[in-house]
Design an enzyme around this catalytic site. Structure first.
Site, PDB file in Angstrom:
ATOM      1  N   TYR A  72     -23.810  -9.493 -55.532  1.00 52.82           N
ATOM      2  CA  TYR A  72     -24.601  -8.790 -54.524  1.00 52.82           C
ATOM      3  C   TYR A  72     -24.430  -9.514 -53.189  1.00 52.82           C
ATOM      4  O   TYR A  72     -24.645 -10.724 -53.109  1.00 52.82           O
ATOM      5  CB  TYR A  72     -26.089  -8.780 -54.908  1.00 52.82           C
ATOM      6  N   ARG A  73     -24.060  -8.775 -52.179  1.00 56.06           N
ATOM      7  CA  ARG A  73     -23.862  -9.424 -50.875  1.00 56.06           C
ATOM      8  C   ARG A  73     -25.182 -10.055 -50.414  1.00 56.06           C
ATOM      9  O   ARG A  73     -26.274  -9.618 -50.778  1.00 56.06           O
ATOM     10  CB  ARG A  73     -23.384  -8.403 -49.855  1.00 56.06           C
TER      11      ARG A  73
ATOM     12  N   TRP B  59     -29.627  -6.341 -53.909  1.00 60.05           N
ATOM     13  CA  TRP B  59     -29.386  -5.675 -55.193  1.00 60.05           C
ATOM     14  C   TRP B  59     -30.012  -4.285 -55.154  1.00 60.05           C
ATOM     15  O   TRP B  59     -31.156  -4.082 -54.823  1.00 60.05           O
ATOM     16  CB  TRP B  59     -29.892  -6.490 -56.386  1.00 60.05           C
TER      17      TRP B  59
ATOM     18  N   GLU C 265     -22.029 -11.736 -69.199  1.00 60.83           N
ATOM     19  CA  GLU C 265     -20.741 -11.660 -68.500  1.00 60.83           C
ATOM     20  C   GLU C 265     -19.867 -12.883 -68.760  1.00 60.83           C
ATOM     21  O   GLU C 265     -18.639 -12.797 -68.691  1.00 60.83           O
ATOM     22  CB  GLU C 265     -20.964 -11.490 -67.000  1.00 60.83           C
TER      23      GLU C 265
ATOM     24  N   ASP D  94     -19.017  -1.973 -45.321  1.00 57.20           N
ATOM     25  CA  ASP D  94     -18.958  -1.997 -46.776  1.00 57.20           C
ATOM     26  C   ASP D  94     -17.629  -1.514 -47.332  1.00 57.20           C
ATOM     27  O   ASP D  94     -16.751  -1.063 -46.601  1.00 57.20           O
ATOM     28  CB  ASP D  94     -20.106  -1.154 -47.348  1.00 57.20           C
TER      29      ASP D  94
END
Length: 563
Positions: A172-173, A186, A232, A282
């Site tokens: 998330y940036r 998020w 993950e 983006d």
């Protein structure tokens, strides 16, 4: 041999001639973006900036920015090789005989690498511990002129579910708000946001740690669309053929990869007011609009000695993130085939920027097969945001857009071949009248028709002077010409650039509003929409670099050593 950390991957890239070192001092404000964007558009090398103005850290960018480097990152010759390996795991017949089981032993042993290892003590990521936090020391990029500030663009955000204690990582940036805090971007559909909701319901602080600069398999795994119950780090360990070693953070109970370059430790106070974050240039190629998100408080920074800061730049495709999306396409294809038995292949074209277009080839064995597949796609995890789903027959190579285009032009003969489906859209989609919800379009190009000689495709430019003018001109064109498909774009779009036209088409339409039909001919309005055309929110700006920076980089190009 796996890349044990980011610096190991850098050495591998350099050995293969896939990395350029930039020794000239550069600025993290816009200059690096312009350099990286040019190199990315040329399918160029990874870049290591050794001297970044006002920061002691070198900066790595475009490390996975080609098919070859993306494959290298995941320990494979090609991305299809990974998908083929997963297919072998999913083949039940491999385990039904003694001979098959014996052959499967190496494959099954590899699964042991999927278990992350929690190691006591400190990791390399904690060689230096800084309790006096100053985020401005890091070479965080301001990527584009209209960005609200400097953004972490490749952060691995680790959180822990309040109830299950299971860890999650997502990318998330994060906008730098001051020397100690950032925004935490998020979206509602992301796991991080859901975990945040659990802490917020109890009014508690949420521990968060952010790893920067892990080995590439770990970085990729943070972006992968895994089910919620899978860690993950399990995917990362399997990909890299080596267990991911995790260590506990210094100031909270989050575990992070031991060999990360830099770690930001801290928390989100769920009782705190949200902060305005954005705009940000983006991956859609547009600026995502400002909105309110939680504030992340950084209480400690740990890092390796001689740490390297990782970054990426997103914008108009193709860019580095496109190849990460293609990795997901190839890796998860066997799993999609399990759920959609008719599926042969899938292509997520670069111009579709992840969620705007999916092209699937299928074995169309019964009436309505294509529609069944469309609905299956829209009912499957994050693929529910796919705005355009094109279905072609199995003999069409979906990786060949010319073949796909010919199939669509030949086989789509009426509105019956199109399916409009209202439903959720990605938070970054700007084209629907309302945020997060709009109309997806399914195109059934599986019914083989005889050629009529009128399968023409046309792009027309329009300078709109009133609301709805594009649709009026499209209808006029359809009445006066034999073109089967006509796309209208703004007059600022270079229609000789097919990739640019497709990017506009995938980004700018809402099918219910923008599709018109006349008998067996179709028009699509892919122009910028006005509030008077039904929008309830602002239309974002295209991402473009300032002329000042373009000129600066052109002037310094030889100095960078990139001739």
């Amino acid at each position: 041999m796996s890349h044990k950390d980011l610096q190991g991957f850098i050495k591998a890239l350099e050995k293969k001639g896939e990395l350029k070192r930039i020794k000239a001092e550069v600025s993290s404000e816009l200059e690096i973006t312009e350099i990286a964007d040019r190199i990315s558009k040329e399918y160029g090398s990874a870049l290591l900036f050794e001297k970044v103005k006002d920061s002691p850290y070198p900066l790595l960018i475009n490390a996975m920015g080609t098919f070859e480097r993306m494959s290298m990152a995941l320990e494979a010759e090609t991305l299809d090789e990974i998908g083929d390996e997963i297919k072998e795991y999913l083949e039940l017949r491999n385990y039904l005989t003694i001979k098959g089981l014996i052959r499967s032993v190496p494959r099954l042993f590899r699964l042991l690498y999927a278990l992350p290892l929690k190691r006591p003590g400190r990791g390399k990521c904690q060689q230096i511990i800084e309790k006096e936090v100053n985020l401005y020391n890091l070479p965080v990029l301001k990527c584009w002129p209209l960005d609200a500030g400097r953004f972490f663009t490749l952060p691995l955000v680790f959180t822990k579910d309040r109830n299950t204690k299971q860890q999650n990582v997502g990318m998330y940036r994060m906008q730098v708000l001051d020397e100690k805090t950032t925004g935490m971007h998020w979206h509602k559909h992301k796991d991080g946001s859901e975990i945040y909701g659990g802490y917020k319901a109890k009014g508690e602080r949420m521990p968060v740690s952010v790893a920067l600069g892990c080995d590439p398999a770990i970085t990729y795994a943070a972006t992968a669309p895994l089910p919620k119950m899978l860690d993950e780090m399990m995917l990362a360990g399997w990909l890299r053929k080596s267990n991911v070693t995790m260590v506990k953070c210094v100031t909270n109970d989050i575990y992070v990869p031991a060999n990360a370059e830099i770690v930001l430790e801290g928390y989100v106070d769920t009782t705190e007011d949200l902060v305005l974050e954005g705009p940000f240039g983006d991956h859609t190629g547009y600026y995502s609009l400002a909105d309110y998100y939680p504030r992340f408080h950084v209480t400690c920074i740990t890092h390796r000695k001689a740490a390297i800061y990782p970054a990426t730049v997103v914008g108009k495709p193709p860019m580095e993130d496109c190849y990460m999306a293609k990795a997901t396409e190839r890796i998860f294809l066997p799993i999609l085939k399990m759920q959609i038995p008719e599926l042969k292949d899938i292509n997520l074209p670069l111009e579709g920027v992840f969620h705007n277009c999916a092209i699937l080839s299928v074995r169309s064995a019964y009436p309505g097969c294509a529609r069944k597949v469309m609905n299956a796609v829209w009912g499957m995890g994050q693929m529910m945001y796919t705005k355009l789903v094109v279905i072609v027959n199995e003999n069409v190579d979906v990786q060949n857009l010319k073949e796909v285009g010919q199939a669509v032009l030949r086989n789509v003969g009426s509105l019956h071949d199109l399916l409009l489906s209202e439903g959720p859209l990605d938070a970054l989609d700007h084209s629907s009248d309302k945020a997060l919800y709009g109309t997806r379009l399914g195109v059934d190009a599986t019914t083989v028709r005889e050629t009529t000689g009128k399968e023409n495709f046309k792009v027309i430019q329009i300078s709109k002077k009133y609301p709805g003018e594009a649709k009026d001109l499209l209808m006029k064109h359809l009445k006066e010409n034999d073109d089967k498909f006509v796309i209208a774009v703004d007059d600022s779009v270079d229609i000789s650039n097919f990739s640019l036209v497709m990017w506009k088409f995938f980004n700018n339409i809402d099918a219910k509003r923008d599709l018109i039909a006349l008998e067996n001919k179709f028009g699509i309005d892919a122009t910028k929409k006005w509030k008077e055309e039904g929008l309830t929110r602002d239309w974002p700006e295209d991402i473009t670099m300032s002329q000042e920076i373009i000129d600066l980089v052109s002037e310094r190009w030889k100095e960078y050593g990139l001739d």
